[in-house]
Scaffold this motif. Structure first.
Motif, PDB file in Angstrom:
ATOM      1  N   GLU A   1       0.832  -1.210   0.000  1.00 50.45           N
ATOM      2  CA  GLU A   1       0.000   0.000   0.000  1.00 50.45           C
ATOM      3  C   GLU A   1       0.868   1.261   0.000  1.00 50.45           C
ATOM      4  O   GLU A   1       0.640   2.197  -0.783  1.00 50.45           O
ATOM      5  CB  GLU A   1      -0.911  -0.017   1.228  1.00 50.45           C
ATOM      6  CG  GLU A   1      -1.829   1.189   1.326  1.00 50.45           C
ATOM      7  CD  GLU A   1      -2.618   1.185   2.620  1.00 50.45           C
ATOM      8  OE1 GLU A   1      -2.972   2.285   3.094  1.00 50.45           O
ATOM      9  OE2 GLU A   1      -2.875   0.083   3.165  1.00 50.45           O
ATOM     10  N   GLU A   2       1.893   1.291   0.865  1.00 50.53           N
ATOM     11  CA  GLU A   2       2.761   2.469   0.945  1.00 50.53           C
ATOM     12  C   GLU A   2       3.616   2.616  -0.312  1.00 50.53           C
ATOM     13  O   GLU A   2       3.900   3.730  -0.766  1.00 50.53           O
ATOM     14  CB  GLU A   2       3.657   2.383   2.187  1.00 50.53           C
ATOM     15  CG  GLU A   2       2.918   2.505   3.511  1.00 50.53           C
ATOM     16  CD  GLU A   2       2.207   3.846   3.630  1.00 50.53           C
ATOM     17  OE1 GLU A   2       2.802   4.895   3.309  1.00 50.53           O
ATOM     18  OE2 GLU A   2       1.018   3.844   4.010  1.00 50.53           O
TER      19      GLU A   2
ATOM     20  N   GLU B   1       2.720   1.667  -3.331  1.00 52.50           N
ATOM     21  CA  GLU B   1       1.821   2.194  -4.367  1.00 52.50           C
ATOM     22  C   GLU B   1       1.630   3.697  -4.186  1.00 52.50           C
ATOM     23  O   GLU B   1       1.528   4.448  -5.156  1.00 52.50           O
ATOM     24  CB  GLU B   1       0.463   1.480  -4.284  1.00 52.50           C
ATOM     25  CG  GLU B   1       0.485   0.011  -4.661  1.00 52.50           C
ATOM     26  CD  GLU B   1       0.607  -0.209  -6.163  1.00 52.50           C
ATOM     27  OE1 GLU B   1       0.670   0.793  -6.910  1.00 52.50           O
ATOM     28  OE2 GLU B   1       0.649  -1.375  -6.585  1.00 52.50           O
ATOM     29  N   ARG B   2       1.598   4.123  -2.931  1.00 49.81           N
ATOM     30  CA  ARG B   2       1.447   5.548  -2.639  1.00 49.81           C
ATOM     31  C   ARG B   2       2.664   6.327  -3.142  1.00 49.81           C
ATOM     32  O   ARG B   2       2.533   7.399  -3.742  1.00 49.81           O
ATOM     33  CB  ARG B   2       1.279   5.744  -1.129  1.00 49.81           C
ATOM     34  CG  ARG B   2       1.086   7.174  -0.693  1.00 49.81           C
ATOM     35  CD  ARG B   2       0.576   7.234   0.744  1.00 49.81           C
ATOM     36  NE  ARG B   2       0.675   8.580   1.262  1.00 49.81           N
ATOM     37  CZ  ARG B   2       1.632   9.012   2.071  1.00 49.81           C
ATOM     38  NH1 ARG B   2       2.573   8.168   2.458  1.00 49.81           N
ATOM     39  NH2 ARG B   2       1.653  10.247   2.497  1.00 49.81           N
TER      40      ARG B   2
ATOM     41  N   LYS C   1       2.509   6.635  -6.869  1.00 47.90           N
ATOM     42  CA  LYS C   1       1.528   7.631  -7.302  1.00 47.90           C
ATOM     43  C   LYS C   1       2.097   9.049  -7.168  1.00 47.90           C
ATOM     44  O   LYS C   1       1.884   9.904  -8.042  1.00 47.90           O
ATOM     45  CB  LYS C   1       0.255   7.502  -6.467  1.00 47.90           C
ATOM     46  CG  LYS C   1      -0.892   8.351  -6.989  1.00 47.90           C
ATOM     47  CD  LYS C   1      -2.175   8.054  -6.246  1.00 47.90           C
ATOM     48  CE  LYS C   1      -3.319   8.892  -6.814  1.00 47.90           C
ATOM     49  NZ  LYS C   1      -4.602   8.616  -6.120  1.00 47.90           N
ATOM     50  N   ILE C   2       2.832   9.306  -6.078  1.00 46.01           N
ATOM     51  CA  ILE C   2       3.454  10.614  -5.885  1.00 46.01           C
ATOM     52  C   ILE C   2       4.432  10.902  -7.021  1.00 46.01           C
ATOM     53  O   ILE C   2       4.443  11.996  -7.604  1.00 46.01           O
ATOM     54  CB  ILE C   2       4.176  10.680  -4.520  1.00 46.01           C
ATOM     55  CG1 ILE C   2       3.164  10.658  -3.377  1.00 46.01           C
ATOM     56  CG2 ILE C   2       5.052  11.938  -4.424  1.00 46.01           C
ATOM     57  CD1 ILE C   2       3.781  10.522  -2.003  1.00 46.01           C
TER      58      ILE C   2
ATOM     59  N   GLN D   1      -1.591  14.017  -1.926  1.00 39.23           N
ATOM     60  CA  GLN D   1      -0.906  13.241  -0.879  1.00 39.23           C
ATOM     61  C   GLN D   1      -0.604  14.105   0.345  1.00 39.23           C
ATOM     62  O   GLN D   1      -0.670  13.635   1.476  1.00 39.23           O
ATOM     63  CB  GLN D   1       0.388  12.623  -1.434  1.00 39.23           C
ATOM     64  CG  GLN D   1       0.166  11.604  -2.547  1.00 39.23           C
ATOM     65  CD  GLN D   1      -0.650  10.415  -2.081  1.00 39.23           C
ATOM     66  OE1 GLN D   1      -0.583  10.014  -0.925  1.00 39.23           O
ATOM     67  NE2 GLN D   1      -1.422   9.839  -2.990  1.00 39.23           N
TER      68      GLN D   1
ATOM     69  N   LYS E   1      -2.228  13.469   4.077  1.00 37.40           N
ATOM     70  CA  LYS E   1      -1.371  13.317   5.253  1.00 37.40           C
ATOM     71  C   LYS E   1      -1.722  14.327   6.341  1.00 37.40           C
ATOM     72  O   LYS E   1      -1.662  14.018   7.537  1.00 37.40           O
ATOM     73  CB  LYS E   1       0.091  13.479   4.828  1.00 37.40           C
ATOM     74  CG  LYS E   1       1.085  13.350   5.966  1.00 37.40           C
ATOM     75  CD  LYS E   1       2.501  13.555   5.470  1.00 37.40           C
ATOM     76  CE  LYS E   1       3.513  13.508   6.618  1.00 37.40           C
ATOM     77  NZ  LYS E   1       4.894  13.753   6.134  1.00 37.40           N
TER      78      LYS E   1
END
Length: 370
Positions: free
Chosen positions: A207-208, A210-211, A214-215, A248, A252
């Motif tokens: 999950e992280e 993939e994050r 995306k960034i 993002q 956060k």
């Protein structure tokens, strides 16, 4: 260098010859002041005079002048050099000194204010005309040089961002792919061995990762368009791109960013520069809402609509936040506000700060295709 020279010639040459230049004469001898104004009017200038220091400062603060002719020796607590020093702190107005004194000490004091000329009394009308023409022209050239330098720096900045983003993408995506593959293998092994705790950790790694991917993708996508070409652009798409780029950070920091977009036509603009305007103003809103002690309820609302003013249509974009109303930080203290105003002015638009509602509002004219 050839490009620069052609650009400067084009920009300076575009000044309308019919524009009447406005000149303020600061002279405490009334007869001399009237004669100077009369001479300037004969040469096609709009000239007015004042005799007091405070009147001079008040006029300069309230009106636009292309040049100030400043007598050094004035009656009152301030002389012409002190007035010029005060002007220089807040305004970019060329000053020519008028004086009967040419001693070294006076000249040295005058030099600290970087005057555009120094006329020794008595002077004839031809000397006055030449000095005024040269000072105004030199001032225009200097202003246009700063504009060109700003544009060059802006384009170079975006080219650098695009280059760095591409490098980051290449350097990050390779190990990131390996991390995702390893996470999948760990998840499969955890499932095989009936280890839910390990599988949960593997899923979190995926999950992280993939994050992060995306960034990086948003960064590359946002910086790809470095062209300064004018084109009819979809502001809704530009706004969505900007929010995606900041998503993002909003996630956060617990910031809710709402978009309300009406039916707006495409606008003739430089899309990358409008992206920067939106980014600067939304970043400022982000800084403001992050000053809230309560992390709950942080909100930025962006609306876009068509408004009419003086028979002309504009696209109006409002960026409203629920943060501090009089924040002494953000773009107000950084060069990005000057850049933002410059870009909007270049697009014949307008930017205002509505402090009671804690909102930035800017408009861009709607130009119909020919």
């Amino acid at each position: 260098m050839d490009w620069f020279c052609k650009t400067m010639t084009s920009i300076v040459g575009n000044e309308k010859e019919t524009d009447v230049k406005k000149i303020l004469v600061v002279e405490d001898e009334r007869i001399i002041a009237i004669n100077i104004c009369s001479t300037l009017k004969q040469y096609g200038y709009n000239a007015i005079y004042v005799s007091e220091a405070n009147d001079a400062i008040e006029q300069i603060e309230s009106e636009h002048f292309d040049l100030v002719l400043m007598d050094i020796m004035l009656n009152g607590p301030m002389d012409g050099i002190e007035i010029a020093s005060k002007i220089k702190r807040t305004k970019e107005i060329p000053v020519i000194y008028l004086t009967a004194y040419s001693d070294e000490a006076t000249i040295n004091r005058a030099k600290t204010t970087e005057p555009f000329g120094y006329l020794i009394k008595p002077f004839n009308s031809r000397d006055l005309y030449i000095s005024v023409e040269m000072a105004i022209y030199k001032s225009q050239v200097q202003k246009h040089i700063r504009v060109v330098e700003s544009r060059l720096a802006e384009n170079q900045k975006w080219e650098t961002i695009a280059l760095v983003a591409s490098g980051i993408s290449h350097e990050i995506n390779n190990p990131l792919t390996s991390i995702l593959n390893l996470a999948d293998l760990i998840a499969l092994e955890a499932k095989k061995n009936s280890n839910p705790s390990l599988k949960e950790k593997a899923d979190k790694i995926s999950e992280e990762s993939e994050r992060i991917a995306k960034i990086v993708k948003n960064l590359v996508s946002y910086s790809q368009s470095t062209s300064s070409q004018w084109t009819y652009s979809n502001l809704v798409s530009i706004l969505n791109d900007t929010r995606s780029f900041l998503h993002q950070y909003f996630l956060k920091e617990g910031i809710q960013c709402e978009l309300e977009m009406g039916d707006v036509p495409h606008v003739y603009c430089q899309p990358q520069k409008i992206k920067q305007v939106l980014l600067n103003l939304m970043q400022d809103a982000r800084l403001r809402v992050n000053t809230r002690e309560d992390s709950i309820g942080r909100k930025i609302a962006v609306s876009m609509s068509v408004v009419e003013r003086d028979g002309n249509e504009f696209v109006q974009i409002q960026i409203k936040d629920n943060g501090a109303e009089d924040l002494m930080m953000g773009i107000s203290q950084m060069n990005s506000l000057d850049v933002t105003r410059s870009i909007i002015a270049e697009h014949k638009g307008n930017l205002i700060r509505e402090e009671p509602t804690s909102a930035w509002v800017f408009t861009l004219p709607i130009v119909k295709p020919v």
